[in-house]
Design an enzyme around this catalytic site. Sequence first.
Site, mmCIF file in Angstrom:
data_model
loop_
_atom_site.group_PDB
_atom_site.id
_atom_site.type_symbol
_atom_site.label_atom_id
_atom_site.label_comp_id
_atom_site.label_asym_id
_atom_site.label_seq_id
_atom_site.Cartn_x
_atom_site.Cartn_y
_atom_site.Cartn_z
ATOM 1 N N GLU A 26 0.831 -1.211 0.000
ATOM 2 C CA GLU A 26 0.000 0.000 0.000
ATOM 3 C C GLU A 26 0.861 1.255 0.000
ATOM 4 O O GLU A 26 2.057 1.206 0.275
ATOM 5 C CB GLU A 26 -0.908 0.031 1.240
ATOM 6 C CG GLU A 26 -2.299 -0.545 1.031
ATOM 7 C CD GLU A 26 -3.227 0.383 0.242
ATOM 8 O OE1 GLU A 26 -2.769 1.433 -0.249
ATOM 9 O OE2 GLU A 26 -4.419 0.053 0.117
ATOM 10 N N ASP A 212 -10.028 1.622 -4.268
ATOM 11 C CA ASP A 212 -9.055 1.569 -3.182
ATOM 12 C C ASP A 212 -8.221 2.856 -3.229
ATOM 13 O O ASP A 212 -8.765 3.943 -3.281
ATOM 14 C CB ASP A 212 -8.206 0.302 -3.322
ATOM 15 C CG ASP A 212 -7.557 -0.139 -2.022
ATOM 16 O OD1 ASP A 212 -7.027 0.718 -1.298
ATOM 17 O OD2 ASP A 212 -7.554 -1.345 -1.726
#
Length: 305
Positions: A26, A212
């Site tokens: 991430e 996302d």
Amino acid sequence: MTQNRAHPMTSYAFEVAYDAIMQVGECPLWHPEEAALYWVDIEGFAVHRLDPSSGAHQQWRMATEPSALARSASGGLIVALRSGLIHLNARDGSLHDIAPAPYNTGTCRFNDGRADAAGRFWIGTLYEPRDAPLAQMFCLERGVLKLVWSGGMTVSNGLGFSPDQRTLYHADTTAHRVNQYDFDVATGNVSRPRLLHQFSADKAHRYGGRPDGAAVDSEGNYWCAMFEGGRLLRLSPDGAILSEIAMPLRCPTMLAFGGADLRTLYITSASAKRPGAELAKYPLTGRLLSLRVDVPGREEPAYIE
């Protein structure tokens, strides 16, 4: 605007920028002064750094899950952990506390974050039971962490700012929705929420994933990673889908523009808890990937202490 998938996806030649498998990669973040990319592995409890020119890689183990990063104007990084916000000195690996977690760490953790042009660090949370819209948005400004808004979302994600800093973008992944807000960079005031794009949650009919992490390019377009959709999307400021990029994996998590010309797109993804058949079909799952794009991104601002 609601979802429109009438146009075909575009296939690109992806490169593996870093070959180790992340559990939940991430928050890729390009550091222009160092010409290096930072990112986190949330479930791997690590912050990573890659020098693309040499291939040199470093990583730092964290005590709790890291989820978001910002460059610090004084050097090093601001890291959002489940347990709170810290400063990481990448030269010697030292860690210094900034603020403890302002929530129940048994049910929440920090998730997506991004700095604005005034040097604030915005960080949303993830409500882990995912059964109620109880996530929150916080802002770190000159060492003080304050609550900006609470509720109305379950997984805070997809933070981004328009090039003129007049619009804040934000996604609630669980709701399959991206919103935009009026933003006053001088005061940090956020107002007038409105829908940018609503994605379908119907997994039985051409499901395209849920939004996302994201980034905004130099033309003001909003790029988002569609988790479980195997694609990246580029949305116009009015929410129209301008283009799709087919991914060689199913769960991209976030993207960042990097390289000297900011035309290298770096993409993280998740491998944790994915079915074995999916991992066999998509062997690049969990690896840091890159590709070249036509429109450059923008240099991300640093947090000012």
